[in-house]
Scaffold this motif. Structure first.
Motif, mmCIF file in Angstrom:
data_model
loop_
_atom_site.group_PDB
_atom_site.id
_atom_site.type_symbol
_atom_site.label_atom_id
_atom_site.label_comp_id
_atom_site.label_asym_id
_atom_site.label_seq_id
_atom_site.Cartn_x
_atom_site.Cartn_y
_atom_site.Cartn_z
ATOM 1 N N ASN A 32 -6.316 2.818 5.235
ATOM 2 C CA ASN A 32 -5.172 3.439 4.548
ATOM 3 C C ASN A 32 -4.465 2.491 3.675
ATOM 4 O O ASN A 32 -4.000 1.488 4.494
ATOM 5 N N GLU A 33 -3.972 2.519 2.411
ATOM 6 C CA GLU A 33 -3.010 1.655 1.951
ATOM 7 C C GLU A 33 -1.784 2.156 1.455
ATOM 8 O O GLU A 33 -1.767 3.412 1.486
ATOM 9 N N TYR A 34 -0.795 1.330 1.600
ATOM 10 C CA TYR A 34 0.605 1.880 1.384
ATOM 11 C C TYR A 34 1.097 0.838 0.600
ATOM 12 O O TYR A 34 1.093 -0.361 0.517
ATOM 13 N N LEU A 35 2.141 1.561 -0.182
ATOM 14 C CA LEU A 35 3.000 0.783 -1.146
ATOM 15 C C LEU A 35 4.244 0.167 -0.232
ATOM 16 O O LEU A 35 4.825 0.881 0.438
ATOM 17 N N THR A 70 -1.803 -7.469 0.430
ATOM 18 C CA THR A 70 -1.923 -8.421 -0.665
ATOM 19 C C THR A 70 -1.010 -7.796 -1.522
ATOM 20 O O THR A 70 -0.626 -6.644 -1.784
ATOM 21 N N GLY A 71 -0.195 -8.605 -2.364
ATOM 22 C CA GLY A 71 0.744 -8.074 -3.304
ATOM 23 C C GLY A 71 1.831 -7.184 -2.805
ATOM 24 O O GLY A 71 2.590 -7.582 -1.705
ATOM 25 N N CYS A 72 1.851 -6.140 -3.179
ATOM 26 C CA CYS A 72 2.650 -5.313 -2.650
ATOM 27 C C CYS A 72 2.136 -3.843 -1.849
ATOM 28 O O CYS A 72 2.568 -2.720 -1.542
ATOM 29 N N THR A 73 0.822 -4.218 -1.402
ATOM 30 C CA THR A 73 -0.016 -3.360 -0.797
ATOM 31 C C THR A 73 -0.287 -3.735 0.980
ATOM 32 O O THR A 73 -0.518 -4.770 1.002
ATOM 33 N N LEU A 74 -0.008 -2.727 1.676
ATOM 34 C CA LEU A 74 -0.428 -3.127 3.157
ATOM 35 C C LEU A 74 -1.456 -2.211 3.304
ATOM 36 O O LEU A 74 -1.729 -1.029 2.830
ATOM 37 N N GLU A 75 -2.503 -2.728 4.178
ATOM 38 C CA GLU A 75 -3.600 -1.898 4.784
ATOM 39 C C GLU A 75 -3.814 -1.974 6.123
ATOM 40 O O GLU A 75 -3.755 -2.850 6.671
ATOM 41 N N ASP A 76 -3.920 -0.483 6.745
ATOM 42 C CA ASP A 76 -4.049 -0.329 8.061
ATOM 43 C C ASP A 76 -5.395 -0.491 8.550
ATOM 44 O O ASP A 76 -6.493 -0.868 7.711
ATOM 45 N N PHE A 77 -5.522 -0.232 9.857
ATOM 46 C CA PHE A 77 -6.914 -0.690 10.503
ATOM 47 C C PHE A 77 -7.988 0.576 10.362
ATOM 48 O O PHE A 77 -9.038 0.310 10.718
ATOM 49 N N GLU A 78 -7.508 1.604 9.476
ATOM 50 C CA GLU A 78 -8.527 2.494 9.151
ATOM 51 C C GLU A 78 -8.713 2.453 7.626
ATOM 52 O O GLU A 78 -9.300 3.646 6.962
ATOM 53 N N GLY A 112 7.614 4.615 -5.894
ATOM 54 C CA GLY A 112 8.666 4.546 -4.914
ATOM 55 C C GLY A 112 9.872 5.228 -5.145
ATOM 56 O O GLY A 112 10.141 6.319 -4.329
ATOM 57 N N VAL A 113 10.435 5.668 -6.461
ATOM 58 C CA VAL A 113 11.427 6.597 -6.697
ATOM 59 C C VAL A 113 11.108 7.785 -6.708
ATOM 60 O O VAL A 113 11.674 8.843 -6.120
ATOM 61 N N ALA A 114 9.933 8.167 -7.238
ATOM 62 C CA ALA A 114 9.258 9.389 -7.412
ATOM 63 C C ALA A 114 9.084 10.030 -5.725
ATOM 64 O O ALA A 114 9.411 11.114 -5.431
ATOM 65 N N ILE A 135 4.180 5.108 1.527
ATOM 66 C CA ILE A 135 5.083 4.335 0.956
ATOM 67 C C ILE A 135 5.922 3.827 2.396
ATOM 68 O O ILE A 135 6.425 4.549 2.992
ATOM 69 N N VAL A 136 6.254 2.631 2.476
ATOM 70 C CA VAL A 136 6.633 1.823 3.519
ATOM 71 C C VAL A 136 8.330 1.608 2.893
ATOM 72 O O VAL A 136 8.442 0.531 2.386
ATOM 73 N N ALA A 137 9.208 1.981 3.486
ATOM 74 C CA ALA A 137 10.626 1.770 3.044
ATOM 75 C C ALA A 137 11.272 1.450 4.666
ATOM 76 O O ALA A 137 10.969 1.875 5.677
ATOM 77 N N GLY A 138 12.314 0.832 4.648
ATOM 78 C CA GLY A 138 13.405 0.707 5.761
ATOM 79 C C GLY A 138 14.419 1.555 5.823
ATOM 80 O O GLY A 138 14.778 2.174 4.916
ATOM 81 N N VAL A 139 14.727 1.756 7.091
ATOM 82 C CA VAL A 139 15.902 2.813 7.363
ATOM 83 C C VAL A 139 16.754 1.943 8.251
ATOM 84 O O VAL A 139 16.327 1.586 9.454
ATOM 85 N N GLY A 140 17.921 1.795 7.856
ATOM 86 C CA GLY A 140 18.750 1.198 9.005
ATOM 87 C C GLY A 140 20.469 1.251 8.515
ATOM 88 O O GLY A 140 20.735 2.227 8.053
#
Ligand SMILES: Cc1ncc(COP(=O)(O)O)c(C=O)c1O
Length: 446
Positions: free
Chosen positions: A47-50, A37-45, A430-432, A402-407
């Motif tokens: 845990n929340e990620y930005l 939801t919004g900017c948050t991902l939740e895994d199967f356990e 994110g920046v911190a 925090i989830v970011a891309g690397v490419g």
């Protein structure tokens, strides 16, 4: 409604199923997602990620946006499929009319498909049909998809290994990648002049006077967030004209508010002849499109192109709601938050030698990592790219939630492309996190 928690499903269980039953095309899996939801991902356990990557720049108005979900659900209750090209239907008609309003200039008629790759393939067919010519020029380091036509345009051998031959008659010209360009110190006007003189050379040496299109990402995504200077797109259009060809702007990634305008072409005051779209168009429902002025679009005859699922009514209904949200407030937010993020990333560039360049526009931002101790990199122009450092930063961020891309072409760019609805607090976190990650890597002596 109470959320269901199936405790038998775990992160490892899901990745094991991937190993066992999905083709192994992507070994470097990111966090498993149970809900978002919004900017948050939740895994199967739990845990929340930005989320600073939006499923590769797709969920532009935020995961599970109420208005988009509501529109899709309403349409699900009406009907799910009728084939847009057999049965005229409301959502596709309404969306096509809306696209004529919101795309730049005289772009008017749309073909709907299901993905970015397909939109590029279709655009090439239309350009060939309209011009009667065959050849296509694309940019080195550009990305346009992975089917055999779009792959031919993709300017990166990493995607092509073992897959040749792709379609013929494609040539590549240097990208407007200032950081590693021989013209890096030139002013914008001279940079455009020299980079497009290279294009003229490529046309002169690699084509046979049969040019149908020049294809360009107005802001390059997969290549490493490369923002050309003002004037670049306009000059490409002039050159296309001089050779009887069309300019195709591939806005699959740069479109739908990502750069702080609905389409990145708007920053460049250049109206392409064909504009390709996908990713953010329906906030995650599969939909692709390409739009052209009536005169060009009408080159297609009945049967020249078709897609069974293209313009699916549920996806089109979601797209209409997505555009409303983008126009209401979300694109403006991308502009505002993007300006702030840009400054913060520029400060990181000033502070750390390992950040070779911070660059981007709107909420399409990247940090290019380099190894200053390793001498100059490709063409002796800027420090050696440091893909390992970028990978470690990405992994550290993930460990911090925090989830970011690397490419990027050299795999050394941290990509920040969050949902455009993100607030300041999210970006500050994110920046911190990035600062901590760089410090941790430097302390570890990497
Ligand atoms: C500019 C551009 N064009 C085309 C594509 C291919 O889109 P899809 O993966 O939806 O086929 C992408 C995907 O990253 C892209 O960034």
């Amino acid at each position: 409604m109470a959320r269901q928690t199936d405790t038998t499903v775990t992160n490892d269980g899901i990745t094991d199923q991937y190993e066992e039953y999905l083709m192994p095309i992507w070994k470097d899996l990111h966090v498993p997602v149970k809900r978002a939801t919004g900017c948050t991902l939740e895994d199967f356990e739990g845990n929340e990620y930005l989320d600073l990557f939006s499923g590769i720049a797709v969920t532009n108005v935020g995961h599970g946006d109420d208005a988009v979900v509501e529109a899709a659900k309403d349409q699900l209750d009406e009907f799910v499929h009728g084939c847009t090209y057999v049965h005229p239907q409301g959502p596709a008609a309404e969306l096509a009319e809306r696209l004529a309003e919101v795309t730049p200039g005289d772009l008017q008629k749309t073909f709907f498909c299901n993905s970015g790759t397909e939109s590029v393939e279709g655009a090439i067919k239309l350009a060939r049909k309209y011009t009667g010519s065959k050849e296509v020029i694309a940019l080195e380091m550009g990305f346009h998809g992975r089917t055999l036509g779009s792959l031919a345009l993709t300017g990166n051998k990493a995607y092509k290994a073992d897959m040749a031959p792709t379609i013929n008659d494609v040539a590549h010209t240097p990208a407007p990648y200032r950081y590693r360009s021989p013209y890096r110190d030139a002013d914008d006007e001279t940079f455009v002049e020299r980079t497009t003189a290279d294009l003229e050379r490529v046309i002169g040496t690699h084509t046979a006077d049969d040019l149908a299109a020049i294809v360009v990402e107005p802001v390059m995504g997969e290549g490493g967030i490369i923002v050309p200077p003002t004037g670049y797109l306009r000059r490409l259009k002039e050159i296309a004209r001089d050779h009887g060809a069309l300019l195709i702007a591939d806005e699959v990634q740069s479109g739908y508010g990502r750069t702080g305008e609905l389409f990145a072409s708007e920053h460049y005051d250049a109206v392409p002849d064909i504009l390709t779209q996908a990713k953010g168009i329906a906030n995650g429902l599969p939909l692709g499109a390409f739009t052209a002025p009536a005169e060009i679009a009408d080159a297609f005859d009945s049967g020249d192109h078709l897609s069974t699922f293209g313009g699916n009514p549920v996806a089109c209904a979601a797209a209409l709601a997505t555009i409303d949200r983008l126009e209401d407030e979300v694109t403006a937010n991308a502009r505002e938050q993007g300006a702030w993020l840009s400054e913060e990333l520029a400060a990181l560039e000033a502070e750390y030698d390992v950040v070779g360049e911070a660059r981007g526009i709107g909420l399409m931002q990247g940090l290019e990592f380099v190894d200053p101790s390793a001498g100059t990199g490709p063409a002796g122009i800027a420090p050696e790219p440091d893909a390992e450092f970028a990978k470690h930063v990405g992994n550290y961020l993930r460990e911090q939630g925090i989830v970011a891309g690397v490419g990027g072409y050299y795999k050394n760019v941290l990509r920040l492309q969050p949902p455009l609805s993100i607030d300041r607090e999210g970006l500050e976190r994110g920046v911190a996190g990035i600062r901590d990650a760089i410090d941790a890597e430097l302390e570890a002596g990497r």
